[in-house]
Design an enzyme around this catalytic site. Structure first.
Site, PDB file in Angstrom:
ATOM      1  N   HIS A  18      -0.829   4.445   7.289  1.00  0.00           N
ATOM      2  CA  HIS A  18      -0.251   5.032   6.071  1.00  0.00           C
ATOM      3  C   HIS A  18       0.103   6.498   6.264  1.00  0.00           C
ATOM      4  CE1 HIS A  18      -2.851   1.621   4.735  1.00  0.00           C
ATOM      5  NE2 HIS A  18      -1.697   1.297   4.185  1.00  0.00           N
ATOM      6  N   SER A  77       0.799  -1.226   0.000  1.00  0.00           N
ATOM      7  CA  SER A  77       0.000   0.000   0.000  1.00  0.00           C
ATOM      8  C   SER A  77       0.833   1.278   0.000  1.00  0.00           C
ATOM      9  CB  SER A  77      -0.938   0.009   1.208  1.00  0.00           C
ATOM     10  OG  SER A  77      -0.198  -0.174   2.401  1.00  0.00           O
ATOM     11  N   ASP A 134      -3.826   7.818   7.667  1.00  0.00           N
ATOM     12  CA  ASP A 134      -4.659   6.903   8.457  1.00  0.00           C
ATOM     13  C   ASP A 134      -3.733   6.139   9.395  1.00  0.00           C
ATOM     14  OD1 ASP A 134      -3.588   4.690   7.135  1.00  0.00           O
ATOM     15  OD2 ASP A 134      -5.351   4.344   5.876  1.00  0.00           O
TER      16      ASP A 134
END
Ligand SMILES: *[C@@H]1O[C@H](CO)[C@@H](O)[C@H](O)[C@H]1NC(C)=O
Ligand SMILES: *[C@@H]1O[C@H](CO)[C@@H](O)[C@H](O)[C@H]1NC(C)=O
Ligand SMILES: *[C@@H]1O[C@H](CO)[C@@H](O)[C@H](O)[C@H]1NC(C)=O
Ligand SMILES: *[C@@H]1O[C@H](CO)[C@@H](O)[C@H](O)[C@H]1NC(C)=O
Ligand SMILES: *[C@@H]1O[C@H](CO)[C@@H](O)[C@H](O)[C@H]1NC(C)=O
Length: 374
Positions: A341, A47, A338
């Site tokens: 991340h 990610s 978040d």
């Protein structure tokens, strides 16, 4: 290479094959269309690097970020990137004077002449990591090999090798492999030691690096593993935790960060022409988490978007399993967007470090800028 006529023929072939939209290309009076040293960018991983590949696979919202407020800073719409704005490869592409590298699985747009991004949120080096929900590293490699095969077919081996040899390969992988034993009911770390587990992750990564090398890849860019035990996300995994980093995860991270440079040094000795960079992401993030003000942030420990303590629950957007979430007022004050991340601003800082920083990781003699210029 050959005569100008031959180069021009190659160029036309390339154009026909690689640019479906010819009007976007300038032929410049018949000069070679590819600048002499055109270095493209190929991206593999999780990610931290995914520009939206998971928008196109059958998965759950846990592994997607194609809903607001993801994307609201830079793109003004959710692209699938796990950040408020750009992710690290977007900045690297910009510094290398390339356009944004689009998701490989994007059905409509493939400017492969600049590279491709295969990264998938949630992916690991181990096939078992989030199996069925992500594009694991081996599958990412198989996509790359398909592309390499196409290039060889169209251009011949020699030209394809030149193209792939000039390119830079960025890989961010391992974080999910280390998180899985803590975040699920996996019992893998009860049957093998942490050292053996890290060896398995690095072993699978090494196989992929060698395969990319066998397909012409020479220049590789890495960062050390971020401090996984100190993410808002991991801090809340342990019930009753009072804010300390998770020691077992820190141990795995440190083992990984010791093993990776060793393997790369070994590959450099084994594989003719293999070169690499490693930026020290671990130190960079430990410093930003503990001393955010020094880097222009106000908050290093609490996420901007999420719920619960440290906004450590991965609920940003409110359409995963937890439906309530909070969003901070000023995202660029936060290191974490978040709970797992980075904010665009933090991504930019790592990208700068990777691009032009001097790494103190053993054996890392290049930064990305140097790799692109070679
Ligand atoms: C996607 O996955 C779900 C559950 O895993 C399954 O029911 C569904 O058929 C899958 N859809 C496609 C298009 O494969
Ligand atoms: C772990 O197992 C328990 C009981 O079997 C279940 O309630 C829980 O949801 C599982 N947790 C995860 C993260 O899969
Ligand atoms: C790669 O991972 C698998 C588990 O997915 C493991 O069985 C295998 O030994 C690993 N390979 C290497 C070279 O470490
Ligand atoms: C948001 O924070 C950044 C960094 O501290 C600052 O430069 C900017 O002025 C802030 N914006 C607003 C609207 O307060
Ligand atoms: C890199 O330098 C920092 C200090 O700037 C230090 O804390 C860190 O341990 C060093 N990392 C390595 C891998 O030597």
């Amino acid at each position: 290479m050959g005569t100008p006529t031959k180069l021009y023929a190659l160029c036309s072939l390339l154009l026909a094959f690689l640019f479906p939209f010819l009007n976007s290309v300038q032929l410049d009076g018949g000069k070679l269309c590819l600048p002499e040293k055109h270095a493209s960018l190929f991206i593999f991983g999780d990610s931290l690097y995914d520009p939206g590949n998971n928008n196109y696979i059958n998965t759950t919202t846990d592994f997607q970020a194609n809903f607001g407020p993801y994307g609201e800073t830079f793109f003004k719409y959710p692209t699938g990137r796990f950040s408020d704005g750009r992710v690290i490869p977007d900045f690297i592409a910009e510094y290398a004077k390339l356009p944004l590298i689009t998701p490989y699985l994007h059905p409509g747009y493939h400017r492969y002449i600049d590279g491709a991004n295969f990264a998938s949120g949630g992916a690991g080096a181990l096939v078992e990591t989030h199996q069925g929900y992500v594009i694991d590293l081996k599958t990412q490699l198989s996509y790359f090999k398909n592309l390499a095969r196409l290039f060889r077919k169209k251009l011949g081996h020699a030209e394809a090798n030149t193209f792939f040899g000039r390119a830079v390969y960025l890989i961010s992988i391992g974080g999910n492999d280390y998180l899985v034993p803590f975040n699920s009911n996996s019992s893998v770390l009860q049957s093998i030691s942490k050292e053996e587990y890290v060896d398995m992750v690095i072993g699978n990564l090494t196989t992929v690096i060698k395969e990319i090398y066998n397909n012409g890849g020479r220049k590789f860019g890495f960062t050390s593993m971020l401090p996984l035990g100190c993410l808002p996300f991991t801090k809340v995994l342990k019930p009753g935790n009072t804010g300390a980093c998770i020691e077992e995860l820190t141990t795995l991270t440190k083992l990984h960060n010791k093993a990776l440079p060793k393997v790369l040094q070994k590959l450099e000795r084994q594989l003719n022409g293999f070169i690499y960079s490693i930026a020290d992401g671990y130190t960079a993030f430990s410093e930003r988490i503990n001393n955010p003000a020094k880097y222009g942030f106000k908050e290093g420990k609490i996420a901007c978007c999420g719920s619960g303590e440290y906004r450590g629950i991965l609920s940003c957007g409110g359409i995963r399993s937890v439906k309530e979430y909070e969003l901070c007022e000023n995202i660029s004050e936060y290191v974490f967007f978040d709970s797992a991340h980075l904010s665009e601003r933090a991504n930019e800082q790592v990208a700068k470090l990777m691009w032009s920083g001097t790494s103190n990781v053993t054996g890392a003699n290049y930064n990305l800028k140097a790799l692109f210029e070679l």
